[in-house]
Write an enzyme that holds these catalytic residues in place. Structure first.
Site, PDB file in Angstrom:
ATOM      1  CE  LYS A 108      -3.715  -0.118  14.539  1.00  0.00           C
ATOM      2  NZ  LYS A 108      -3.644  -1.001  13.357  1.00  0.00           N
TER       3      LYS A 108
ATOM      4  CB  VAL B 201      -1.030   0.144   1.380  1.00  0.00           C
ATOM      5  CG1 VAL B 201      -1.840  -1.043   0.877  1.00  0.00           C
ATOM      6  CG2 VAL B 201      -0.201  -0.501   1.887  1.00  0.00           C
TER       7      VAL B 201
ATOM      8  CE1 TYR C 259      -0.245  -1.518  18.907  1.00  0.00           C
ATOM      9  CE2 TYR C 259      -1.707   0.414  18.982  1.00  0.00           C
ATOM     10  CZ  TYR C 259      -1.284  -0.559  18.501  1.00  0.00           C
ATOM     11  OH  TYR C 259      -1.864  -0.962  17.533  1.00  0.00           O
TER      12      TYR C 259
HETATM   13  N1  LIG Z   1      -2.498  -8.668  17.035  1.00  0.00           N
HETATM   14  C1  LIG Z   1      -2.933  -7.434  17.241  1.00  0.00           C
HETATM   15  O1  LIG Z   1      -2.703  -7.340  18.796  1.00  0.00           O
HETATM   16  C2  LIG Z   1      -3.988  -6.990  16.838  1.00  0.00           C
HETATM   17  C3  LIG Z   1      -4.690  -5.843  17.815  1.00  0.00           C
HETATM   18  C4  LIG Z   1      -5.995  -5.327  17.341  1.00  0.00           C
HETATM   19  C5  LIG Z   1      -5.228  -4.721  16.050  1.00  0.00           C
HETATM   20  N2  LIG Z   1      -4.520  -5.268  15.626  1.00  0.00           N
HETATM   21  C6  LIG Z   1      -4.488  -4.697  14.016  1.00  0.00           C
HETATM   22  O2  LIG Z   1      -5.071  -5.634  13.269  1.00  0.00           O
HETATM   23  C7  LIG Z   1      -4.548  -6.255  11.789  1.00  0.00           C
HETATM   24  C8  LIG Z   1      -3.753  -6.634  10.941  1.00  0.00           C
HETATM   25  O3  LIG Z   1      -2.222  -7.093  12.580  1.00  0.00           O
HETATM   26  P1  LIG Z   1      -1.857  -8.261  12.667  1.00  0.00           P
HETATM   27  O4  LIG Z   1      -1.959  -8.938  14.062  1.00  0.00           O
HETATM   28  O5  LIG Z   1      -2.579  -9.695  11.620  1.00  0.00           O
HETATM   29  O6  LIG Z   1      -0.464  -8.836  12.066  1.00  0.00           O
HETATM   30  P2  LIG Z   1       0.140  -9.519  11.006  1.00  0.00           P
HETATM   31  O7  LIG Z   1       1.618  -9.259  10.908  1.00  0.00           O
HETATM   32  O8  LIG Z   1      -0.406 -11.052  10.472  1.00  0.00           O
HETATM   33  O9  LIG Z   1      -0.624  -8.648   9.413  1.00  0.00           O
HETATM   34  C9  LIG Z   1       0.169  -7.106   9.739  1.00  0.00           C
HETATM   35  C10 LIG Z   1       0.249  -7.280   7.916  1.00  0.00           C
HETATM   36  O10 LIG Z   1       0.550  -5.749   7.426  1.00  0.00           O
HETATM   37  C11 LIG Z   1       0.963  -5.585   6.367  1.00  0.00           C
HETATM   38  N3  LIG Z   1       1.567  -4.765   6.124  1.00  0.00           N
HETATM   39  C12 LIG Z   1       2.901  -3.886   6.470  1.00  0.00           C
HETATM   40  N4  LIG Z   1       3.494  -2.978   5.413  1.00  0.00           N
HETATM   41  C13 LIG Z   1       2.247  -3.481   4.411  1.00  0.00           C
HETATM   42  C14 LIG Z   1       2.170  -2.389   3.529  1.00  0.00           C
HETATM   43  N5  LIG Z   1       2.998  -1.218   3.079  1.00  0.00           N
HETATM   44  N6  LIG Z   1       1.550  -2.707   1.892  1.00  0.00           N
HETATM   45  C15 LIG Z   1       0.544  -3.789   2.363  1.00  0.00           C
HETATM   46  N7  LIG Z   1       0.671  -4.551   3.511  1.00  0.00           N
HETATM   47  C16 LIG Z   1       1.402  -4.328   4.530  1.00  0.00           C
HETATM   48  C17 LIG Z   1       2.003  -6.986   7.179  1.00  0.00           C
HETATM   49  O11 LIG Z   1       2.624  -7.717   4.917  1.00  0.00           O
HETATM   50  C18 LIG Z   1       0.930  -7.858   7.100  1.00  0.00           C
HETATM   51  O12 LIG Z   1       0.219  -8.499   6.771  1.00  0.00           O
HETATM   52  C19 LIG Z   1      -3.129  -3.939  11.832  1.00  0.00           C
HETATM   53  O13 LIG Z   1      -3.423  -3.499  11.862  1.00  0.00           O
HETATM   54  C20 LIG Z   1      -3.113  -4.514  13.448  1.00  0.00           C
HETATM   55  O14 LIG Z   1      -2.898  -2.925  13.794  1.00  0.00           O
HETATM   56  C21 LIG Z   1      -3.613  -6.071  15.732  1.00  0.00           C
END
Ligand SMILES: NC(=O)c1ccc[n+]([C@@H]2O[C@H](COP(=O)([O-])OP(=O)(O)OC[C@H]3O[C@@H](n4cnc5c(N)ncnc54)[C@H](O)[C@@H]3O)[C@@H](O)[C@H]2O)c1
Length: 255
Positions: free
Chosen positions: A162, A64, A155
């Site tokens: 966020k 992205v 964080y």
């Molecule tokens: N894991 C948690 O505790 C948690 C809690 C709340 C929210 N989230 C949010 O959930 C979402 C998914 O994260 P996750 O925890 O599943 O981890 P994850 O590492 O599996 O997913 C994060 C994704 O972002 C992608 N990404 C990063 N930079 C990018 C770029 N430039 N272009 C395209 N993709 C890119 C990564 O390749 C990865 O697939 C994120 O927004 C994260 O902040 C996670």
């Protein structure tokens, strides 16, 4: 809930990704899916996983941070599926050194990267997808975390990103509402994923939530997946501009 709907889910890195849990729930509910990984390395994991969905799904890459890749993704979806009913944005990134220590030490470059990848990308993707959602009462969903609202140690700049993401959800909801589209976020409790591993002291966060949340446990990825399937489905057709907490009630506790 999603029979006859076509969805784009971005951000599968591996089997632990929240995007993957959402893909499983959406596929189970009958959605036709296009799934993306950031690059060829993650695409390999995604391709290996897709057979577990029980129905065919298209896969491709999209970074992205590269506007031409976002445009190419929409061209791909248009050519392969004709349009989109929902998009789920599961993407966040901040340089590792920004996810420890004090927020006051955040670098300008780290701030720009975190906000660009984690918040602006939702706006860019939504704009690029508008022609594909035309006349289809589309739904856009993103993933947030409590660090947008409260201070979570380490964080740091991701919390600020966020907060920008959640504010974007409200502005996008107002922009797209007259077109019949909805924009929402799920604020998920902590889950052990690749992204979470980058946050210093993450295991301590899991222990703390398990002790203090209303339900006295951590949320499971499948619970976030099911909530996401609901949020992009017609059952949630009256909900927009909102942040739904899927966190076993951690965020409602005072002490
Ligand atoms: N894991 C948690 O505790 C948690 C809690 C709340 C929210 N989230 C949010 O959930 C979402 C998914 O994260 P996750 O925890 O599943 O981890 P994850 O590492 O599996 O997913 C994060 C994704 O972002 C992608 N990404 C990063 N930079 C990018 C770029 N430039 N272009 C395209 N993709 C890119 C990564 O390749 C990865 O697939 C994120 O927004 C994260 O902040 C996670």
């Amino acid at each position: 809930m999603l029979h006859g709907k076509t969805g784009l889910i971005l951000g599968v890195a591996n089997h632990r990704s929240i995007a993957w849990a959402i893909a499983k729930s959406a596929a189970r509910e009958g959605a036709e899916l296009v799934l993306t990984a950031q690059n060829e390395r993650f695409l390999k994991s995604l391709t290996d996983l897709v057979s577990e969905l029980g129905r065919p799904a298209l896969t491709t890459t999209c970074d992205v941070g590269e506007p031409e890749q976002v445009a190419a993704l929409m061209d791909f979806v248009k050519a392969q599926r004709g349009g989109l009913d929902f998009i789920v944005h599961c993407i966040a990134y901040a340089p590792r050194e920004e996810l420890e220590g004090n927020y006051v030490d955040t670098s300008a470059a780290g701030f720009a990267t975190a906000l660009g990848v984690s918040a602006y990308s939702l706006t860019a993707l939504t704009k690029a997808a508008l022609p594909l959602m035309e006349g289809r009462n589309g739904a856009v969903l993103t993933l947030s975390y409590l660090g947008a609202e409260r201070v979570i140690p380490n964080y740091n700049v991701m919390g600020v990103a966020k907060a920008a993401l959640e504010s974007s959800v409200r502005y996008l909801a107002a922009d797209l509402g007259p077109l019949g589209h909805r924009v929402n976020a799920i604020s998920a409790g902590p889950l052990r994923t690749l992204a979470a591993a980058g946050v210093s002291g993450f295991s301590g966060m899991l222990d703390s939530v398990a002790q203090r949340s209303a339900m006295k446990r951590n949320v499971e990825a499948a619970e976030v997946g099911d909530a996401a399937a609901f949020m992009v489905s017609p059952l949630a057709r009256g909900i927009t501009g909102t942040v739904l907490h899927v966190d076993c009630g951690y965020s409602v506790m005072g002490i």
